[in-house]
Write a protein that holds these residues in place. Structure first.
Motif, PDB file in Angstrom:
ATOM      1  N   GLY A  33       0.829  -1.201   0.000  1.00 53.89           N
ATOM      2  CA  GLY A  33       0.000   0.000   0.000  1.00 53.89           C
ATOM      3  C   GLY A  33       0.857   1.241   0.000  1.00 53.89           C
ATOM      4  N   CYS A  34       0.217   2.398  -0.030  1.00 53.25           N
ATOM      5  CA  CYS A  34       0.915   3.687  -0.045  1.00 53.25           C
ATOM      6  C   CYS A  34       1.981   3.705  -1.144  1.00 53.25           C
ATOM      7  CB  CYS A  34       1.521   3.996   1.318  1.00 53.25           C
ATOM      8  SG  CYS A  34       0.315   4.016   2.642  1.00 53.25           S
ATOM      9  N   TYR A  35       1.574   3.336  -2.355  1.00 51.41           N
ATOM     10  CA  TYR A  35       2.511   3.168  -3.454  1.00 51.41           C
ATOM     11  C   TYR A  35       2.872   4.493  -4.099  1.00 51.41           C
ATOM     12  CZ  TYR A  35       1.360  -1.708  -2.878  1.00 51.41           C
ATOM     13  OH  TYR A  35       1.177  -2.950  -2.341  1.00 51.41           O
ATOM     14  N   VAL A  36       4.134   4.608  -4.456  1.00 53.97           N
ATOM     15  CA  VAL A  36       4.660   5.784  -5.133  1.00 53.97           C
ATOM     16  C   VAL A  36       5.466   5.306  -6.332  1.00 53.97           C
ATOM     17  CG1 VAL A  36       6.181   7.792  -4.952  1.00 53.97           C
ATOM     18  CG2 VAL A  36       4.779   7.122  -2.990  1.00 53.97           C
ATOM     19  N   VAL A  37       5.069   5.751  -7.518  1.00 54.77           N
ATOM     20  CA  VAL A  37       5.874   5.517  -8.709  1.00 54.77           C
ATOM     21  C   VAL A  37       6.699   6.777  -8.907  1.00 54.77           C
ATOM     22  CG1 VAL A  37       5.853   5.127 -11.202  1.00 54.77           C
ATOM     23  CG2 VAL A  37       4.204   3.940  -9.745  1.00 54.77           C
ATOM     24  N   ALA A  38       8.007   6.608  -8.978  1.00 53.40           N
ATOM     25  CA  ALA A  38       8.913   7.758  -9.095  1.00 53.40           C
ATOM     26  C   ALA A  38       8.644   8.509 -10.397  1.00 53.40           C
ATOM     27  CB  ALA A  38      10.357   7.288  -9.045  1.00 53.40           C
ATOM     28  N   PRO A  39       8.626   9.842 -10.334  1.00 54.12           N
ATOM     29  CA  PRO A  39       8.426  10.612 -11.560  1.00 54.12           C
ATOM     30  C   PRO A  39       9.614  10.436 -12.501  1.00 54.12           C
ATOM     31  CG  PRO A  39       8.949  12.059  -9.723  1.00 54.12           C
ATOM     32  CD  PRO A  39       8.805  10.683  -9.164  1.00 54.12           C
ATOM     33  N   GLY A  40       9.349  10.653 -13.773  1.00 53.83           N
ATOM     34  CA  GLY A  40      10.400  10.557 -14.777  1.00 53.83           C
ATOM     35  C   GLY A  40      10.945  11.929 -15.121  1.00 53.83           C
ATOM     36  N   GLU A  41      11.555  12.013 -16.284  1.00 55.54           N
ATOM     37  CA  GLU A  41      12.179  13.268 -16.716  1.00 55.54           C
ATOM     38  C   GLU A  41      11.443  13.923 -17.872  1.00 55.54           C
ATOM     39  OE1 GLU A  41      16.270  12.448 -17.516  1.00 55.54           O
ATOM     40  OE2 GLU A  41      16.627  11.666 -15.505  1.00 55.54           O
TER      41      GLU A  41
END
Length: 186
Positions: free
Chosen positions: A87-95
């Motif tokens: 849970g509390c998932y975060v997909v890292a932002p790209g460029e």
């Protein structure tokens, strides 16, 4: 699909496409996925099994770092249980700017919602794109109606070609836009 296949029953029964793949590339190097229960407003400080929760890097630059096993699944598989319950998932932002991602699409769909059944154990899926739009020559043209979308989720994770630097924060998860190739649209 990925999260469901690195936890519980698929890992116990060894039917997951990710079984035995810890440390291997399971997605494009553009994808990094974390579980951050200690940082998110909708998070938690204690796991469902009663242990102190810590944040985890589940997939880092496309490599699978952790399985999401509870104490029962950990004991059944002999694999270590992670330090949180998911849970509390975060997909890292790209460029890549979202607008640049759109402009680079010759022909495709901007999918806002998907209506489909459970993917197969190997990741095959099919369903209808809802609240979605047709893109041609980098321009969002018109809404699509009753448009079928199909593919294989395990393969699509490997076919990510861009991740936006913009994200949407839902309080219990934070996600950027993701551009993939290889989806069949009909």
């Amino acid at each position: 699909f990925l999260l469901g296949n690195i936890s519980g029953a698929p890992m116990i029964t060894a039917t997951s496409v990710y079984h035995g793949r810890r440390g291997e590339q399971v997605a494009s190097e553009l994808l990094s996925l974390s579980s951050k229960p200690t940082e998110m407003p909708g998070g938690y400080s204690v796991t469902a099994d009663g242990y102190r929760a810590v944040d985890l890097e589940i997939v880092e630059a496309g490599r699978l770092n952790e399985y999401l096993l509870d104490l029962y699944a950990s004991r059944k598989t002999g694999l270590a249980a992670p330090a949180n319950s998911g849970g509390c998932y975060v997909v890292a932002p790209g460029e890549t700017a979202f607008s640049d991602m759109l402009q680079s699409v010759a022909e495709g769909i901007l999918i806002s919602r998907f209506s489909g059944g459970q993917p197969s154990a190997k990741g095959d899926f099919a369903g209808v794109a809802k609240s979605s739009f047709y893109i041609r020559d980098g321009e969002v043209r018109q809404p699509v109606s009753e448009t079928m979308v199909s593919g294989n989720l395990a393969q699509l994770l490997l076919q990510i070609v861009a991740v936006s630097r913009e994200t949407v924060d839902f309080g219990a998860g934070k996600f950027p836009w993701v551009k993939v190739s290889g989806i069949v649209i009909s």
